[in-house]
Write a protein that holds these residues in place. Structure first.
Motif, PDB file in Angstrom:
ATOM      1  N   ASP A  47     -23.684  40.580  16.968  1.00  0.00           N
ATOM      2  CA  ASP A  47     -22.908  40.591  18.204  1.00  0.00           C
ATOM      3  C   ASP A  47     -23.621  39.635  19.158  1.00  0.00           C
ATOM      4  O   ASP A  47     -24.590  40.007  19.813  1.00  0.00           O
ATOM      5  CB  ASP A  47     -22.842  42.001  18.785  1.00  0.00           C
ATOM      6  N   GLU A  48     -23.157  38.407  19.191  1.00  0.00           N
ATOM      7  CA  GLU A  48     -23.821  37.381  19.991  1.00  0.00           C
ATOM      8  C   GLU A  48     -23.756  37.688  21.484  1.00  0.00           C
ATOM      9  O   GLU A  48     -24.702  37.420  22.211  1.00  0.00           O
ATOM     10  CB  GLU A  48     -23.234  36.006  19.693  1.00  0.00           C
ATOM     11  N   LYS A  49     -22.651  38.251  21.939  1.00  0.00           N
ATOM     12  CA  LYS A  49     -22.529  38.573  23.367  1.00  0.00           C
ATOM     13  C   LYS A  49     -23.528  39.642  23.795  1.00  0.00           C
ATOM     14  O   LYS A  49     -24.073  39.589  24.885  1.00  0.00           O
ATOM     15  CB  LYS A  49     -21.108  39.016  23.698  1.00  0.00           C
ATOM     16  N   VAL A  70     -31.251  45.548  16.254  1.00  0.00           N
ATOM     17  CA  VAL A  70     -32.447  44.875  16.744  1.00  0.00           C
ATOM     18  C   VAL A  70     -31.997  43.750  17.666  1.00  0.00           C
ATOM     19  O   VAL A  70     -30.947  43.135  17.446  1.00  0.00           O
ATOM     20  CB  VAL A  70     -33.334  44.328  15.607  1.00  0.00           C
ATOM     21  N   PRO A  71     -32.757  43.487  18.713  1.00  0.00           N
ATOM     22  CA  PRO A  71     -32.368  42.398  19.623  1.00  0.00           C
ATOM     23  C   PRO A  71     -32.651  41.035  18.998  1.00  0.00           C
ATOM     24  O   PRO A  71     -33.608  40.871  18.241  1.00  0.00           O
ATOM     25  CB  PRO A  71     -33.235  42.623  20.851  1.00  0.00           C
ATOM     26  N   ALA A  76     -31.949  32.347  19.810  1.00  0.00           N
ATOM     27  CA  ALA A  76     -31.116  32.477  18.621  1.00  0.00           C
ATOM     28  C   ALA A  76     -29.672  32.058  18.835  1.00  0.00           C
ATOM     29  O   ALA A  76     -28.986  31.681  17.909  1.00  0.00           O
ATOM     30  CB  ALA A  76     -31.149  33.915  18.116  1.00  0.00           C
ATOM     31  N   LEU A  77     -29.223  32.124  20.065  1.00  0.00           N
ATOM     32  CA  LEU A  77     -27.810  31.867  20.313  1.00  0.00           C
ATOM     33  C   LEU A  77     -27.565  30.425  20.707  1.00  0.00           C
ATOM     34  O   LEU A  77     -28.326  29.848  21.482  1.00  0.00           O
ATOM     35  CB  LEU A  77     -27.299  32.803  21.406  1.00  0.00           C
ATOM     36  N   PRO A  78     -26.513  29.838  20.156  1.00  0.00           N
ATOM     37  CA  PRO A  78     -26.195  28.457  20.544  1.00  0.00           C
ATOM     38  C   PRO A  78     -25.735  28.372  21.987  1.00  0.00           C
ATOM     39  O   PRO A  78     -25.163  29.321  22.522  1.00  0.00           O
ATOM     40  CB  PRO A  78     -25.058  28.076  19.580  1.00  0.00           C
ATOM     41  N   ALA A  79     -25.983  27.242  22.609  1.00  0.00           N
ATOM     42  CA  ALA A  79     -25.538  27.030  23.996  1.00  0.00           C
ATOM     43  C   ALA A  79     -24.031  26.997  24.033  1.00  0.00           C
ATOM     44  O   ALA A  79     -23.374  26.470  23.148  1.00  0.00           O
ATOM     45  CB  ALA A  79     -26.123  25.733  24.529  1.00  0.00           C
TER      46      ALA A  79
END
Length: 80
Positions: A47-49, A70-71, A76-79
């Motif tokens: 869950d990227e959000k 886990v966080p 890790a998340l793309p811009a």
């Protein structure tokens, strides 16, 4: 469009890495390491959000199932 969340387990190091796999470049970028646990790619949902990885873990050959999260590291998340 060519990137997917995936896991890679190393038996030698006894660690599962969670990261992004680029199917065009055939490249895996590990972002998170979980020691002493074996997790397959089909046992995670990202869950990227919420910046979390949800993991289904069955340590005793499917006799019990655990769900935990886990966080993700901030990088890790793309811009967007």
């Amino acid at each position: 469009p060519n990137e997917y969340w995936a896991t890679v387990y190393s038996r030698a190091r006894n660690v599962t890495e969670i990261g992004r796999y680029d199917s065009k470049k055939f490249e895996f970028k590990p972002l998170l390491k979980l020691p002493e646990i074996v997790i397959a790619s089909d046992e995670i949902w990202v869950d990227e959000k919420a910046n979390k990885v949800y993991i289904i873990y069955t340590p005793d050959f499917r006799q019990s199932t655990n769900l935990f999260s886990v966080p993700l590291p901030a990088v890790a998340l793309p811009a967007r």
